[in-house]
Write an enzyme that holds these catalytic residues in place. Structure first.
Site, PDB file in Angstrom:
ATOM      1  N   ILE A  12     -21.721 -36.511 -19.968  1.00 24.72           N
ATOM      2  CA  ILE A  12     -22.285 -36.747 -21.629  1.00 24.72           C
ATOM      3  C   ILE A  12     -21.404 -36.034 -22.639  1.00 24.72           C
ATOM      4  O   ILE A  12     -21.001 -34.944 -22.517  1.00 24.72           O
ATOM      5  CB  ILE A  12     -23.739 -36.175 -21.671  1.00 24.72           C
ATOM      6  CG1 ILE A  12     -24.561 -36.919 -20.606  1.00 24.72           C
ATOM      7  CG2 ILE A  12     -24.139 -36.473 -23.168  1.00 24.72           C
ATOM      8  CD1 ILE A  12     -26.227 -36.313 -20.650  1.00 24.72           C
ATOM      9  N   HIS A  14     -13.280 -32.489 -23.510  1.00 21.11           N
ATOM     10  CA  HIS A  14     -13.586 -32.256 -22.012  1.00 21.11           C
ATOM     11  C   HIS A  14     -14.223 -33.418 -21.380  1.00 21.11           C
ATOM     12  O   HIS A  14     -13.728 -33.819 -20.462  1.00 21.11           O
ATOM     13  CB  HIS A  14     -14.545 -30.964 -22.139  1.00 21.11           C
ATOM     14  CG  HIS A  14     -15.166 -30.471 -20.753  1.00 21.11           C
ATOM     15  ND1 HIS A  14     -13.992 -29.880 -19.920  1.00 21.11           N
ATOM     16  CD2 HIS A  14     -16.066 -30.707 -19.937  1.00 21.11           C
ATOM     17  CE1 HIS A  14     -14.760 -29.848 -18.791  1.00 21.11           C
ATOM     18  NE2 HIS A  14     -15.926 -30.300 -18.762  1.00 21.11           N
ATOM     19  N   ARG A  21     -30.325 -45.598 -18.268  1.00 21.35           N
ATOM     20  CA  ARG A  21     -29.318 -46.144 -17.287  1.00 21.35           C
ATOM     21  C   ARG A  21     -29.679 -45.198 -15.837  1.00 21.35           C
ATOM     22  O   ARG A  21     -29.048 -45.183 -14.760  1.00 21.35           O
ATOM     23  CB  ARG A  21     -27.956 -45.824 -17.476  1.00 21.35           C
ATOM     24  CG  ARG A  21     -27.550 -46.804 -18.421  1.00 21.35           C
ATOM     25  CD  ARG A  21     -26.088 -46.347 -19.204  1.00 21.35           C
ATOM     26  NE  ARG A  21     -26.024 -47.393 -20.092  1.00 21.35           N
ATOM     27  CZ  ARG A  21     -26.483 -47.373 -21.571  1.00 21.35           C
ATOM     28  NH1 ARG A  21     -27.472 -46.619 -21.530  1.00 21.35           N
ATOM     29  NH2 ARG A  21     -26.217 -48.360 -22.292  1.00 21.35           N
TER      30      ARG A  21
END
Length: 164
Positions: free
Chosen positions: A91, A97, A136
């Protein structure tokens, strides 16, 4: 494939072969466990739904999505598997990162598939926020785990067909 208007779990326009004769590894990231556990449930249940015996499904947790590549590599080194499904969730945060992890995992999964000439399925969510991930992983857009399992069955079937 964009899932904005597609339910990931809708295979009504697609013929799914039987998974009865195949052996699957599932590598699932422990990071973002609420989401990855839902992806895992979707994948596991779909494999069963399409005929894969439970004893032909081998599940291994890894700490995070970055470790999915080495987990898949280790499974293919040691196991007599027809395909490996990699399930994870990255996420977007406030730093770059996210970009490094997503790129490394996508390339790593592809490289392991090429190294072993076996299907290694990218079932990793790369979302902007938690809501997109939940949508999802069994939410309004279905479950990416279902899609990953069906992809694994289809690719194992393709590999078998091409050997004949």
């Amino acid at each position: 494939m964009s899932s904005q208007h597609k339910n990931l779990s809708d295979f009504s326009n697609s013929e799914v072969p039987s998974g009865a004769s195949y052996r699957f590894g599932i590598v699932v990231a422990e990071w973002n466990a609420e989401i990855t556990n839902a992806l895992y449930q979707g994948a596991y249940e779909s494999l069963l739904k399409y005929g894969t015996p439970a004893e032909n499904i081998f599940t291994y947790p890894v700490p995070g999505s970055f470790e999915l590549t080495s987990g898949a590599d280790l499974l293919l080194q040691k196991g007599n598997l027809d395909a490996v499904i990699c399930l994870g969730c990255v996420i977007q945060g406030e730093t770059r990162h996210f970009d490094f992890i997503c790129n490394a995992v996508a390339n790593g999964v592809s490289n392991v598939a090429i190294k072993y000439s076996k299907p290694v399925i990218f079932g990793v969510l790369t979302t902007d926020d938690h809501q997109q991930a939940f949508d999802r992983a069994g939410g309004k857009h279905g479950n990416k785990g279902d899609e990953a399992a069906v992809t694994a069955i289809k690719m194992a079937h393709l590999a078998e067909t091409l050997k004949a």
